[in-house]
Design a protein around this motif. Structure first.
Motif, mmCIF file in Angstrom:
data_model
loop_
_atom_site.group_PDB
_atom_site.id
_atom_site.type_symbol
_atom_site.label_atom_id
_atom_site.label_comp_id
_atom_site.label_asym_id
_atom_site.label_seq_id
_atom_site.Cartn_x
_atom_site.Cartn_y
_atom_site.Cartn_z
ATOM 1 N N ALA A 82 0.805 -1.213 0.000
ATOM 2 C CA ALA A 82 0.000 0.000 0.000
ATOM 3 C C ALA A 82 0.844 1.272 0.000
ATOM 4 N N LYS A 83 1.998 1.252 0.682
ATOM 5 C CA LYS A 83 2.825 2.457 0.765
ATOM 6 C C LYS A 83 3.300 2.916 -0.612
ATOM 7 N N LYS A 84 3.861 1.993 -1.389
ATOM 8 C CA LYS A 84 4.354 2.351 -2.718
ATOM 9 C C LYS A 84 3.217 2.825 -3.612
ATOM 10 N N LEU A 85 2.079 2.125 -3.505
ATOM 11 C CA LEU A 85 0.922 2.513 -4.316
ATOM 12 C C LEU A 85 0.468 3.931 -3.994
ATOM 13 N N LEU A 86 0.453 4.272 -2.712
ATOM 14 C CA LEU A 86 -0.029 5.581 -2.314
ATOM 15 C C LEU A 86 0.937 6.702 -2.692
ATOM 16 N N ILE A 87 2.235 6.456 -2.599
ATOM 17 C CA ILE A 87 3.217 7.474 -2.979
ATOM 18 C C ILE A 87 3.135 7.777 -4.471
ATOM 19 N N VAL A 88 3.137 6.717 -5.271
ATOM 20 C CA VAL A 88 3.059 6.892 -6.724
ATOM 21 C C VAL A 88 1.721 7.502 -7.121
ATOM 22 N N GLY A 89 0.641 6.946 -6.568
ATOM 23 C CA GLY A 89 -0.694 7.419 -6.931
ATOM 24 C C GLY A 89 -0.964 8.837 -6.483
ATOM 25 N N GLY A 90 -0.512 9.203 -5.275
ATOM 26 C CA GLY A 90 -0.719 10.567 -4.790
ATOM 27 C C GLY A 90 -0.045 11.599 -5.674
ATOM 28 N N THR A 91 1.176 11.280 -6.097
ATOM 29 C CA THR A 91 1.904 12.172 -6.998
ATOM 30 C C THR A 91 1.219 12.259 -8.353
ATOM 31 N N TRP A 92 0.815 11.124 -8.860
ATOM 32 C CA TRP A 92 0.171 11.022 -10.178
ATOM 33 C C TRP A 92 -1.120 11.851 -10.232
#
Length: 412
Positions: A71-81
């Motif tokens: 979830a952490k990686k998904l949220l970092i990438v997705g939040g930026t995107w």
């Protein structure tokens, strides 16, 4: 309940706040953008549909591959995107640019907000799950109420382009630091258990047993799976109306301040409604809760179609809050009650598509009703019928679901 349980709820709440801020604020953009750029409301609303439809197609993959990436990686990438997507919209001038922006946003917006928030609540809370789900949505309602108060004034003073830049900044603030410093996906990873889980862990660490859960493969073979999908789909049409409430109130002749006040009242009403719906659902039968929520929706739709008094509408907004906000609290709980937690996230990755599809279709439909008839009234009468249908779908799934049959056969 430990400090870590509270922090995990806070992490989920920030994600829901990002959803409500980005999702509900767009309703205030419809009138100024269509007026300035010359789009029809139905054509412009398609960009919102493209965003949600893109999320629909992405969500099943998230359900399958989330364990691999975390979830952490998904949220970092997705939040930026997603934040960059709102920046793109701030500079859009052509309709196709809004459509492209909608697709861009849809790739990550829903998977990193609603999906992850519900995942955290299910991972961290076994007892009081309804209350926590209600508080989760209430936190979103609080953020939405604040946005409803200040967004109309912000757009009047600084324009809709700066409005999109503001949303981009808020979205980044609620997601990226959250992933870096707050989010913990599984309590077991730090030596804890879900609150209220005092049983021996089973396969997924959720404390379920084979008799208490239905596998994803078994769930897809049941008629309740598809009937519940249809009910969830129809329940999302209320969310489509939510997108058009600012335009509806503005069309009645209310000032920007009055429009913001009415919208903030329905958002504030959702704070109360979500908490009560979740808490009541923990105490009594879900069927009764669904009946109450459906009745609130029917009554509010009828009155919304027949009154233009500011005072009457101000009172009505609290009733409407139960009708629109109730399904968002009830749906994840009903899915868990019908099928159990064993393969919950795989099951939810499919059933969770239904509200997104419903939202994507209903937004343009509400706009089309206005474009054709010059009013939203016909859509409200149609929504009354749809409310009866989706309520019946929920109740059927609860009363005849496979998990209930298993419990009855085992004498539980």
């Amino acid at each position: 309940m430990t400090k870590r349980h509270y922090l995990s709820f806070l992490s989920a709440a920030f994600l829901i706040m990002a959803t409500y801020i980005s999702g509900n604020a767009v309703g205030f953009f419809i009138k100024p953008i269509t007026a300035e750029l010359g789009f029809t409301r139905s054509a412009f609303s398609i960009y919102l549909s493209l965003s949600t439809l893109t999320g629909v197609f992405v969500l099943p993959f998230i359900g399958q591959f989330l364990p691999k990436f975390g979830a952490k990686k998904l949220l970092i990438v997705g939040g930026t995107w997603v934040s960059l997507g709102f920046v793109w919209l701030a500079f859009a001038t052509q309709l196709w640019q809004f459509y492209a922006g909608g697709i861009f946003l849809g790739l990550f917006m829903m998977p990193i907000t609603m999906f992850l928030a519900i995942l955290l609540i299910n991972n961290w809370f076994e007892s009081k799950k309804g209350l926590m789900m209600g508080l989760l949505n209430a936190s979103g309602g609080l953020a939405g109420a604040v946005v409803a108060i200040y967004m109309p004034m912000f757009l009047d003073n600084f324009g809709w382009r700066n409005g999109y830049l503001l949303i981009a900044g808020l979205f980044a603030l609620l997601t990226i630091p959250n992933a870096l410093f707050l989010l913990v996906e599984h309590p077991e990873s730090i030596g804890l258990r879900a609150y209220g889980n005092n049983t021996v862990a089973y396969e997924d660490g959720l404390g379920s047993t084979p008799e208490q859960s239905i596998s994803y493969t078994e769930a897809k073979k049941t008629k309740q799976f598809y009937i519940l999908f249809a009910g969830i789909f129809l329940s999302a049409f209320g969310g489509g109306l939510m997108q058009h409430l600012p335009a509806l109130f503005s069309g009645i002749g209310f000032t920007a301040g009055e429009v913001g006040t009415l919208f903030s009242l329905v958002m504030a009403g959702m704070i109360i409604a979500n908490i009560l719906v979740g808490a009541v659902n923990d105490k009594i039968d879900s069927t009764i809760t669904i009946l109450v929520v459906s009745a609130c929706m029917i009554v509010s739709l009828f009155l919304l179609a027949t009154t233009s008094s500011f005072l009457s509408l101000a009172i009505l907004m609290f009733v409407l809050a139960f009708g629109i906000g109730g399904p968002s609290v009830l749906t994840p709980l009903v899915v868990n009650e019908v099928f159990g937690p064993r393969d919950y996230f795989r099951i939810w990755s499919i059933l969770g598509m239904a509200p997104s599809i419903g939202m994507s279709i209903s937004g343009p439909l509400w706009g089309a009703v206005y474009d054709v008839t010059g009013s939203y009234q016909l859509g409200m009468y149609a929504m009354i019928s749809l409310t009866v249908i989706y309520g019946a779908c929920y109740i059927f799934a609860l009363k005849s679901g496979p998990l209930k049959k298993n419990r009855e056969e085992s004498g539980m």
